[in-house]
Design an enzyme around this catalytic site. Structure first.
Site, mmCIF file in Angstrom:
data_model
loop_
_atom_site.group_PDB
_atom_site.id
_atom_site.type_symbol
_atom_site.label_atom_id
_atom_site.label_comp_id
_atom_site.label_asym_id
_atom_site.label_seq_id
_atom_site.Cartn_x
_atom_site.Cartn_y
_atom_site.Cartn_z
ATOM 1 N N HIS A 263 44.092 -53.356 14.429
ATOM 2 C CA HIS A 263 43.249 -52.176 14.646
ATOM 3 C C HIS A 263 41.812 -52.559 15.009
ATOM 4 O O HIS A 263 40.969 -51.671 15.186
ATOM 5 C CB HIS A 263 43.223 -51.300 13.387
ATOM 6 C CG HIS A 263 44.540 -50.671 13.062
ATOM 7 N ND1 HIS A 263 45.328 -50.047 14.004
ATOM 8 C CD2 HIS A 263 45.218 -50.575 11.885
ATOM 9 C CE1 HIS A 263 46.430 -49.592 13.436
ATOM 10 N NE2 HIS A 263 46.401 -49.913 12.151
ATOM 11 N N ASP B 119 55.017 -52.198 14.239
ATOM 12 C CA ASP B 119 54.390 -51.708 13.019
ATOM 13 C C ASP B 119 54.475 -50.186 13.059
ATOM 14 O O ASP B 119 54.658 -49.595 14.125
ATOM 15 C CB ASP B 119 52.928 -52.168 12.964
ATOM 16 C CG ASP B 119 52.228 -51.736 11.688
ATOM 17 O OD1 ASP B 119 52.507 -52.336 10.645
ATOM 18 O OD2 ASP B 119 51.425 -50.788 11.747
ATOM 19 N N HIS C 260 52.121 -48.241 12.769
ATOM 20 C CA HIS C 260 50.942 -47.767 13.483
ATOM 21 C C HIS C 260 50.766 -48.516 14.796
ATOM 22 O O HIS C 260 51.150 -49.672 14.919
ATOM 23 C CB HIS C 260 49.683 -47.969 12.619
ATOM 24 C CG HIS C 260 49.783 -47.341 11.275
ATOM 25 N ND1 HIS C 260 49.756 -48.077 10.112
ATOM 26 C CD2 HIS C 260 49.942 -46.050 10.898
ATOM 27 C CE1 HIS C 260 49.875 -47.268 9.071
ATOM 28 N NE2 HIS C 260 49.990 -46.042 9.522
#
Length: 346
Positions: A277, A318, A320
């Site tokens: 991220h 994943d 996300h």
């Protein structure tokens, strides 16, 4: 990560935790219907590979291994759930490597880190890493070799990560704790982790207009304001041990690349902190510096020096989206990136 050639150098690494309300996603059972969201994209990638993107055998092996690896990253905060996840992951891991190459797990001494988990209310990266490695050693010592990466306190995070991150953001991460500690009684209570009872200053959490950017904004000289400039959420903490852990993670990645290029094993980089991220100039989601991006650029540089083939694949599996890694390599033609994640409309 893979390039043409046989065998293909591969590096896997720990991804971020699974946040509520999705705890039920990673239980010990895994049925056919659960595999459908992975199988369909995998078949699509296989078609692309047939027309020359990457050798199909390399990607299928890498995809299987990365699925195993990123299953590790789907992690709950309760220790019992972490233990179950680590055992489930190590079981799948054994199936993945039994007929392929041995696995080298690159990490640092995790036993001394577990007591530091209280510094983070939501994520437990030190506990997660410790449980994963312990499960490997306990159940599949004949399949894996755990190697401690050499770590130097002089590790230059700015020099290493400046190829994938804004220098100002890296410097903020390096210097933020000392600035926060120096503020002493002037701490804004909203930026202190609630309920902190430790003997050190409370972890710093973002509280001031997290990640709002326009053409006239600049980075504040105040650490609390700068945190809001660089961080994309209100949860990712700055803790006393962060810089040391980021130096350890960088050392793990460097050692993993070195061993992967020997092409005689699969390499698993068990870092403390994830990274997918973390964008070029902002971070969040418990990700600070993008380890996958660093790994890819180091791999490319080494491949330039040896085989002359810069093509690298990053497959992010994943719950996300790997938004940070995607943004870093969005316009880089010789890095193939794909993220397989949940449907954002569900």
């Amino acid at each position: 990560m893979g390039t043409s050639g046989s065998p293909t150098p591969m590096v896997g690494m720990v991804d971020d935790k699974l946040l509520p309300p999705y705890d039920a996603f990673c239980q010990s059972s895994f049925g056919i219907k659960d595999a459908i969201p992975i199988i369909i994209p995998a078949l699509t990638l296989a078609v692309l590979l047939l027309v020359g993107v990457l050798p199909i055998a390399s990607l299928l092996l890498f995809l299987y291994y990365q699925f195993v690896h990123f299953s590790v990253g789907v992690c709950q905060s309760k220790q019992s759930e972490n233990t179950s996840l680590a055992k489930h992951t190590s079981h799948i891991m054994s199936d993945a490597v039994r007929n392929y190459l041995p696995v080298k797990v690159i990490s640092v001494d995790s036993e001394t880190k577990s007591e530091q988990n209280d510094v983070d209310r939501h994520n437990k990266p030190r506990l997660r890493r410790s449980l994963i490695i312990s499960a490997f050693i306990e159940k599949y010592s004949h399949l894996v070799q755990v190697i401690n990466a050499p770590v130097s306190s002089n590790c230059d995070l700015v020099g290493l990560y400046s190829s994938v991150h804004d220098v100002g953001m890296i410097q903020f991460l390096v210097n933020s704790w000392s600035k926060w500690e120096a503020m002493g009684p002037d701490w804004d209570s909203d930026c202190c982790q609630p309920g902190w009872k430790g003997n050190t200053p409370p972890p710093l959490v973002p509280c001031h207009a997290a990640f709002r950017r326009d053409g006239i904004e600049r980075v504040s000289s105040n650490v609390m304001g700068a945190f809001g400039y660089y961080c994309t959420d209100s949860l990712t903490p700055i803790v006393e041990s962060l810089v040391t852990e980021l130096q350890e993670d960088a050392s793990i990645i460097c050692e993993a690349v070195n061993l992967a290029l020997l092409r005689n094993s699969v390499v698993y980089a068990a870092t403390t902190h994830p990274g997918h991220h973390s964008n070029f100039d902002n971070f969040g989601g418990y990700c600070y510096l993008n380890n996958a991006a660093l790994c890819a650029t180091l791999m490319q540089k080494r491949l330039d020096d040896t085989a002359g083939n810069r093509r690298v694949a990053i497959i992010d599996i994943d719950y996300h989206c790997g938004n940070g890694t995607a943004s870093i390599f969005y316009r880089v033609p010789d890095v193939f990136f794909t993220s397989i994640h949940c449907d954002p409309e569900i």
